[in-house]
Design a protein around this motif. Structure first.
Motif, short mmCIF file in Angstrom:
data_model
loop_
_atom_site.label_atom_id
_atom_site.label_comp_id
_atom_site.label_asym_id
_atom_site.label_seq_id
_atom_site.Cartn_x
_atom_site.Cartn_y
_atom_site.Cartn_z
N GLY A 14 0.82 -1.20 0.00
CA GLY A 14 0.00 0.00 0.00
C GLY A 14 0.86 1.25 0.00
O GLY A 14 1.93 1.26 -0.57
N TYR A 15 0.34 2.24 0.72
CA TYR A 15 1.06 3.52 0.79
C TYR A 15 2.11 3.48 1.87
O TYR A 15 2.04 2.64 2.79
N ASN A 16 3.00 4.43 1.80
CA ASN A 16 4.05 4.57 2.82
C ASN A 16 3.34 4.93 4.12
O ASN A 16 2.70 5.97 4.27
N ARG A 17 3.45 4.01 5.07
CA ARG A 17 2.73 4.14 6.31
C ARG A 17 3.16 5.37 7.09
O ARG A 17 2.33 6.08 7.67
N PHE A 18 4.37 5.71 7.15
CA PHE A 18 4.89 6.85 7.91
C PHE A 18 4.42 8.16 7.29
O PHE A 18 4.04 9.09 8.02
N ALA A 19 4.38 8.22 5.97
CA ALA A 19 3.92 9.43 5.30
C ALA A 19 2.42 9.62 5.56
O ALA A 19 1.96 10.74 5.79
N VAL A 20 1.66 8.49 5.54
CA VAL A 20 0.23 8.58 5.78
C VAL A 20 -0.01 8.99 7.23
O VAL A 20 -0.84 9.84 7.53
N ASP A 21 0.75 8.38 8.17
CA ASP A 21 0.60 8.75 9.58
C ASP A 21 0.93 10.23 9.79
O ASP A 21 0.23 10.94 10.53
N ASP A 22 1.98 10.68 9.15
CA ASP A 22 2.35 12.11 9.27
C ASP A 22 1.24 13.00 8.71
O ASP A 22 0.88 14.02 9.32
N ALA A 23 0.67 12.62 7.57
CA ALA A 23 -0.40 13.41 6.96
C ALA A 23 -1.62 13.39 7.87
O ALA A 23 -2.29 14.43 8.07
N ILE A 24 -1.92 12.19 8.45
CA ILE A 24 -3.07 12.10 9.35
C ILE A 24 -2.82 12.95 10.60
O ILE A 24 -3.71 13.67 11.07
N ASP A 25 -1.62 12.90 11.14
CA ASP A 25 -1.28 13.73 12.31
C ASP A 25 -1.45 15.21 11.99
O ASP A 25 -1.99 15.99 12.79
N GLU A 26 -0.99 15.61 10.83
CA GLU A 26 -1.13 17.00 10.43
C GLU A 26 -2.61 17.38 10.32
O GLU A 26 -3.03 18.44 10.78
N LEU A 27 -3.39 16.47 9.69
CA LEU A 27 -4.81 16.74 9.54
C LEU A 27 -5.52 16.76 10.89
O LEU A 27 -6.40 17.60 11.15
N VAL A 28 -5.15 15.85 11.81
CA VAL A 28 -5.74 15.83 13.14
C VAL A 28 -5.40 17.13 13.86
O VAL A 28 -6.26 17.76 14.50
N THR A 29 -4.15 17.57 13.77
CA THR A 29 -3.73 18.81 14.41
C THR A 29 -4.51 19.99 13.81
O THR A 29 -4.99 20.88 14.54
N GLU A 30 -4.64 19.93 12.50
CA GLU A 30 -5.36 21.01 11.84
C GLU A 30 -6.84 21.00 12.27
O GLU A 30 -7.43 22.06 12.54
N VAL A 31 -7.45 19.82 12.35
CA VAL A 31 -8.84 19.72 12.79
C VAL A 31 -8.96 20.22 14.23
O VAL A 31 -9.90 20.96 14.57
N GLU A 32 -8.05 19.82 15.08
CA GLU A 32 -8.09 20.28 16.48
C GLU A 32 -7.96 21.81 16.55
O GLU A 32 -8.66 22.47 17.31
N THR A 33 -7.04 22.36 15.74
CA THR A 33 -6.86 23.81 15.71
C THR A 33 -8.14 24.48 15.23
O THR A 33 -8.60 25.47 15.81
N LEU A 34 -8.72 23.93 14.17
CA LEU A 34 -9.95 24.51 13.63
C LEU A 34 -11.10 24.38 14.63
O LEU A 34 -11.91 25.30 14.77
N GLU A 35 -11.18 23.22 15.31
CA GLU A 35 -12.22 23.05 16.32
C GLU A 35 -12.05 24.04 17.47
O GLU A 35 -13.02 24.59 17.98
N SER A 36 -10.78 24.25 17.93
CA SER A 36 -10.55 25.21 19.01
C SER A 36 -10.88 26.63 18.53
O SER A 36 -11.46 27.43 19.28
N LYS A 37 -10.54 26.95 17.28
CA LYS A 37 -10.88 28.27 16.73
C LYS A 37 -12.40 28.40 16.63
O LYS A 37 -12.96 29.45 16.96
N GLN A 38 -13.07 27.30 16.20
CA GLN A 38 -14.52 27.33 16.09
C GLN A 38 -15.15 27.54 17.47
O GLN A 38 -16.06 28.33 17.63
N ALA A 39 -14.63 26.85 18.48
CA ALA A 39 -15.15 27.01 19.84
C ALA A 39 -14.92 28.43 20.32
O ALA A 39 -15.79 29.06 20.94
N LEU A 40 -13.74 28.97 20.01
CA LEU A 40 -13.42 30.34 20.39
C LEU A 40 -14.37 31.32 19.68
O LEU A 40 -14.91 32.24 20.30
#
Length: 159
Positions: A14-40
């Motif tokens: 399949g895909y490079n697992r580390f690259a996918v994990d890094d992309a998912i981590d970035e997306l999770v961080t971005e979602v968390e940031t967006l959720e905190s901004k939305q809450a704010l």
């Protein structure tokens, strides 16, 4: 903010697992940031809605107070105008009364002056007549002639 779609290298299972994990981590961080901004932002919206409600309430109170004060000012103005009209009517009545009294007094004074003038004219005429009568009496008065004093000197008194 257009996000670039991540691309992963394809590997044997399949895909490079580390690259996918890094992309998912970035997306999770971005979602968390967006959720905190939305809450704010939601919190800011809630605060602004409360402020708007408070301002509306204060506005209603101010409008209500202004209405009461305008009514009170109108009432005061109406009462002041009524009181001013009463004062003006009273002053007019007093002025009319004073003028009537002055005219009555002037009428009495003029009547007295007319009577005094008539009396003075009658007295003047009477005095003219008495003076004319007195002048006539003086003119008619004859002083008796005295005898000559010379003949008295001739008499001597004997003792």
């Amino acid at each position: 903010m257009a996000k670039v779609k991540p691309e992963f290298r394809i590997m044997k299972n399949g895909y490079n697992r580390f690259a996918v994990d890094d992309a998912i981590d970035e997306l999770v961080t971005e979602v968390e940031t967006l959720e905190s901004k939305q809450a704010l932002y939601e919190k800011e919206i809630q605060d602004l809605v409360e402020q708007l409600s408070s301002i509306k309430n204060r506005y209603q109170v101010i409008v209500s107070e202004l209405s009461v004060k305008e009514k009170a000012a109108d009432d005061i103005a109406r009462l002041a105008l009524k009181e001013a009209n009463i004062i003006i009517d009273s002053a007019q009545s007093n002025a009319d009364s004073i003028v009537r009294e002055a005219l009555s007094t002037a009428r009495i004074v003029l009547s007295d002056l007319s009577r005094i003038s008539t009396d003075a004219s009658v007295m003047k005429d009477e005095m003219h007549e008495q003076l004319a009568s007195l002048i006539q009496a003086i003119d008619d008065f004859e002083i008796p002639k005295l005898p000559e004093v010379e003949w008295i000197k001739g008499f001597e008194f004997k003792k």
